[in-house]
Design a protein around this motif. Structure first.
Motif, PDB file in Angstrom:
ATOM      1  N   ILE A   1      26.581 -52.213  23.965  1.00 40.64           N
ATOM      2  CA  ILE A   1      27.002 -51.464  22.790  1.00 40.64           C
ATOM      3  C   ILE A   1      26.183 -51.458  21.856  1.00 40.64           C
ATOM      4  O   ILE A   1      25.757 -52.625  21.398  1.00 40.64           O
ATOM      5  N   GLY A   2      25.436 -50.211  21.504  1.00 42.15           N
ATOM      6  CA  GLY A   2      24.346 -50.277  20.467  1.00 42.15           C
ATOM      7  C   GLY A   2      23.120 -49.818  21.069  1.00 42.15           C
ATOM      8  O   GLY A   2      22.665 -50.800  22.089  1.00 42.15           O
ATOM      9  N   GLY A   3      22.386 -48.899  20.643  1.00 40.10           N
ATOM     10  CA  GLY A   3      21.224 -48.377  21.359  1.00 40.10           C
ATOM     11  C   GLY A   3      20.000 -48.283  20.451  1.00 40.10           C
ATOM     12  O   GLY A   3      19.399 -47.524  20.690  1.00 40.10           O
ATOM     13  N   GLY A   4      19.929 -49.517  19.553  1.00 42.04           N
ATOM     14  CA  GLY A   4      18.603 -49.647  18.937  1.00 42.04           C
ATOM     15  C   GLY A   4      17.597 -50.247  20.008  1.00 42.04           C
ATOM     16  O   GLY A   4      17.986 -50.540  21.276  1.00 42.04           O
TER      17      GLY A   4
ATOM     18  N   LYS B   1      15.019 -57.834  40.646  1.00 37.14           N
ATOM     19  CA  LYS B   1      14.051 -58.808  41.201  1.00 37.14           C
ATOM     20  C   LYS B   1      14.985 -59.715  42.121  1.00 37.14           C
ATOM     21  O   LYS B   1      14.572 -60.416  42.891  1.00 37.14           O
ATOM     22  N   GLN B   2      16.358 -60.270  41.382  1.00 37.67           N
ATOM     23  CA  GLN B   2      17.169 -61.110  42.172  1.00 37.67           C
ATOM     24  C   GLN B   2      17.823 -60.593  43.052  1.00 37.67           C
ATOM     25  O   GLN B   2      18.433 -61.106  43.932  1.00 37.67           O
ATOM     26  N   GLY B   3      17.602 -59.097  43.468  1.00 37.64           N
ATOM     27  CA  GLY B   3      18.376 -58.447  44.390  1.00 37.64           C
ATOM     28  C   GLY B   3      20.098 -58.506  44.401  1.00 37.64           C
ATOM     29  O   GLY B   3      20.833 -58.524  45.108  1.00 37.64           O
ATOM     30  N   ARG B   4      20.068 -58.468  43.079  1.00 41.17           N
ATOM     31  CA  ARG B   4      21.632 -58.260  42.566  1.00 41.17           C
ATOM     32  C   ARG B   4      21.930 -56.830  42.303  1.00 41.17           C
ATOM     33  O   ARG B   4      21.015 -55.977  41.969  1.00 41.17           O
ATOM     34  N   ARG B   5      23.111 -56.521  42.397  1.00 40.63           N
ATOM     35  CA  ARG B   5      23.884 -55.149  42.206  1.00 40.63           C
ATOM     36  C   ARG B   5      24.590 -55.155  41.103  1.00 40.63           C
ATOM     37  O   ARG B   5      25.681 -55.603  40.917  1.00 40.63           O
ATOM     38  N   ILE B   6      23.998 -54.522  40.107  1.00 38.96           N
ATOM     39  CA  ILE B   6      24.900 -54.198  38.964  1.00 38.96           C
ATOM     40  C   ILE B   6      24.812 -52.787  38.190  1.00 38.96           C
ATOM     41  O   ILE B   6      23.897 -52.037  38.757  1.00 38.96           O
ATOM     42  N   GLN B   7      25.681 -52.673  37.527  1.00 40.27           N
ATOM     43  CA  GLN B   7      25.444 -51.356  36.714  1.00 40.27           C
ATOM     44  C   GLN B   7      25.631 -51.361  35.276  1.00 40.27           C
ATOM     45  O   GLN B   7      26.382 -52.134  34.936  1.00 40.27           O
ATOM     46  N   VAL B   8      24.855 -51.026  34.602  1.00 42.91           N
ATOM     47  CA  VAL B   8      24.569 -50.857  33.208  1.00 42.91           C
ATOM     48  C   VAL B   8      24.950 -49.676  32.335  1.00 42.91           C
ATOM     49  O   VAL B   8      24.120 -48.910  32.703  1.00 42.91           O
ATOM     50  N   ASP B   9      25.738 -49.706  31.476  1.00 40.94           N
ATOM     51  CA  ASP B   9      26.056 -48.286  30.716  1.00 40.94           C
ATOM     52  C   ASP B   9      25.801 -48.899  29.454  1.00 40.94           C
ATOM     53  O   ASP B   9      26.307 -49.850  28.884  1.00 40.94           O
ATOM     54  N   LEU B  10      25.139 -47.817  28.678  1.00 44.59           N
ATOM     55  CA  LEU B  10      24.740 -48.309  27.110  1.00 44.59           C
ATOM     56  C   LEU B  10      25.570 -47.257  26.318  1.00 44.59           C
ATOM     57  O   LEU B  10      25.497 -46.089  26.567  1.00 44.59           O
ATOM     58  N   PHE B  11      26.419 -47.703  25.207  1.00 46.17           N
ATOM     59  CA  PHE B  11      27.252 -46.728  24.485  1.00 46.17           C
ATOM     60  C   PHE B  11      26.490 -46.927  23.094  1.00 46.17           C
ATOM     61  O   PHE B  11      26.412 -48.008  22.338  1.00 46.17           O
ATOM     62  N   GLU B  12      26.008 -45.789  22.645  1.00 40.70           N
ATOM     63  CA  GLU B  12      25.375 -45.732  21.327  1.00 40.70           C
ATOM     64  C   GLU B  12      26.132 -44.581  20.357  1.00 40.70           C
ATOM     65  O   GLU B  12      26.393 -43.245  20.686  1.00 40.70           O
ATOM     66  N   LYS B  13      26.436 -44.883  19.242  1.00 36.21           N
ATOM     67  CA  LYS B  13      27.371 -43.904  18.589  1.00 36.21           C
ATOM     68  C   LYS B  13      26.652 -42.606  17.936  1.00 36.21           C
ATOM     69  O   LYS B  13      27.301 -41.584  17.764  1.00 36.21           O
ATOM     70  N   GLU B  14      25.493 -42.836  17.497  1.00 31.25           N
ATOM     71  CA  GLU B  14      24.649 -41.526  17.312  1.00 31.25           C
ATOM     72  C   GLU B  14      24.078 -40.924  18.668  1.00 31.25           C
ATOM     73  O   GLU B  14      24.033 -41.526  19.557  1.00 31.25           O
TER      74      GLU B  14
END
Ligand code: FAD
Length: 488
Positions: free
Chosen positions: A24-27, A43-56
């Protein structure tokens, strides 16, 4: 009837075994964290999903570059120093080296306005002593630094107390105060030495004083040189060492690129309102809907993070609310080169608060990055206004603030020409102040964070771009380690 917002799960399909992380926060802090999370996971062969929330709508936070009428004006930072590896490494990972822009030689010339004129701060200690802004008595007092009583071991102290005790009142007022304005727009009487200038605290603790530390480090450098080893040059009295480095079209290039890497996982114009625990995971409610995450990284200003934490971690929230911010305004001023005779040559100057002038200083951007911040026959100056010791000036109406700034530039650098262009940026919460006890409070705050929630950003472990990027990487690794430990 109020329409039900779709949950994000309904809009996107994520494989069941992927861990989900909300930033949370897109600075720069949030964007770099999201980037490092994905890189480290890959790099670690891990499976993740990242979502970024920015108010502007736009990414970048304090990174705000505006292109107008042939000028490239920075509303916030104008670069980072190359003496620390973190931002440069990120730029290299992104393959953006060809976009880098290093400051001109002229930028080595820095000034302090004191007692009616600009004094150049020479990098050599001898010429600094002969030409600096201090009186003879003030210089003699600095020379006695090695006799000063040390700070009691393990104790935090204010920057003002430290500087007065070791260097004397005049050095505090005429050198330390403007230096603090230049970096933090801060107030030395409230700021923690350990949190704001850890290197100085460390030098005192390890060597018993600054003069002793400088002499010992100098001896070590000479010996290393004799052994043929590479020696890095450390800071001179004119400010931190390193070359100011930016991007050809301004700092925004970096944050735009990082947001671009996230593609549709960057959710602009989505303010996060609440955070709730739900079956061992976190429910993030934003203006765009619901999202369920295994881990949440708060990369927003500390008071905004405190607001989200208040219902779920009240002790942490209460400590975060105690971090104050300095307000600032940046006034970009464009001039016809022909009207400036001669044009400023150098980085710019800072003004000690004891001068009683409502201006922190000014940066001569067209001299710092010649050919990249204005057309060749124009010149861009950015004046900095406000700070912890002058919170009112940045709130003045635009015409009054402009008039005020021009009068103060005339008084301090003798600039009588009329600008042909101006741009104003106001930051109500420009830079966080690390007050005395900051590091101890931060440790307590973190001990009260619920599992799976992390804090990063300029309010905690350094305000510079390099510090934010370094902390982003550490936070990304910590988060992945936790998810690994949880084996969710
Ligand atoms: C005028 C100025 C000049 C500076 N000059 C320099 C310099 O030359 N060199 C240097 O190294 N540093 C400089 N700094 C400091 C540096 O720019 C900052 O410390 C850094 O950019 C902060 O980044 P951040 O991501 O931690 O915070 P921010 O940039 O403040 O980002 C936080 C983000 O969180 C978002 N947000 C807040 N609440 C919510 C919510 N509820 N939901 C979703 N999003 C939310 C905000 O909109 C914002 O985009 C300067 C700062 C200022 C103000």
């Amino acid at each position: 009837m109020k329409q039900r917002l779709k949950t994000r799960e309904e809009k996107t399909i994520t494989p069941m075994d992927w861990k989900k992380i909300a930033v949370i926060g897109g600075g720069i802090s949030g964007l770099a964290t999201a980037w490092f999370l994905r890189e480290e996971a890959l790099k670690q062969g891990r499976r993740i999903q990242v979502d970024l929330f920015e108010k502007e709508a736009r990414p970048g936070g304090k990174f705000e570059t505006v292109e107008q009428e042939g000028y490239i004006i920075e509303g916030g930072p104008n670069g980072f120093l190359d003496n620390k590896p973190w931002t440069l490494d990120l730029v290299r990972f992104l393959g953006m080296e060809d976009r880098l822009l290093t400051s001109d030689q002229a930028a080595a010339r820095r000034f302090i306005y004191s007692r009616g004129r600009l004094h150049e701060l020479k990098p050599s200690i001898l010429s600094f002593f002969l030409n600096g802004p201090l009186s003879v008595a003030g210089r003699i007092r600095i020379a006695g630094e090695f006799l000063a009583t040390p700070t009691p071991k393990g104790e935090d102290t204010s920057l003002a107390e430290f500087a007065r005790r070791r260097l004397g009142s005049e050095a505090l007022e005429r050198l330390i105060d403007p230096m603090v304005s230049g970096i933090f727009a801060g107030d030395p009487s409230r700021m923690s030495l350990r949190a704001s200038f850890p290197r100085i605290a460390e030098l005192e603790e390890n060597f018993g004083g600054l003069t002793k530390a400088l002499l010992k480090l100098r001896r070590d450098r000479i010996r290393a040189k004799r052994r043929g080893e590479e020696v890095t040059v450390s800071s001179g009295p004119s400010g931190p060492g390193g070359v100011l480095t930016s991007f050809k079209s301004g700092v925004r290039e970096l944050t735009d690129r990082l947001a671009g890497e996230l593609d549709d996982r960057f959710h602009g114009k989505e303010q996060v309102f609440t955070l709730e625990g739900k079956d061992g995971r976190w429910r993030v409610v934003s203006s765009g809907g619901d999202y369920t995450a295994d881990s949440v990284i708060l990369a927003m200003p500390s008071d905004a993070a405190a607001g989200l934490l208040a219902p779920i971690a009240p002790e942490a929230a209460q400590l975060l609310f105690q971090i104050p911010y300095s307000p600032m305004a940046v006034v970009g001023l464009g001039y016809r080169l022909a009207d400036l005779a001669p044009p400023p040559h150098g980085f710019g100057y800072l003004i000690p608060s004891v001068e009683g002038i409502n201006l922190l200083g000014a940066l001569w951007d067209s001299a710092i990055f010649p050919g990249f911040r204005s057309d060749p026959d124009h010149f861009l100056i950015r004046a900095m206004v406000g700070g912890a010791q002058d919170p009112e000036t940045p709130t003045l109406p635009e015409d009054v603030l402009l008039d005020f700034t021009l009068k103060n530039l005339a008084r301090t650098m003798g600039l009588s020409a009329k600008p042909v262009f101006h741009a104003l940026f106001r930051w109500e919460k420009a830079i966080p102040l690390y007050t005395v006890g900051h590091l101890e409070r931060l440790e307590r705050t973190e001990s009260h964070l619920p599992p799976g929630i992390f804090l990063t950003g300029n309010a905690y472990r350094g305000v510079g771009i390099n510090d934010c990027v370094r902390d982003a990487r550490t936070t990304a690794i910590k988060t992945l380690d936790l998810l690994d430990g949880q084996r969710l």
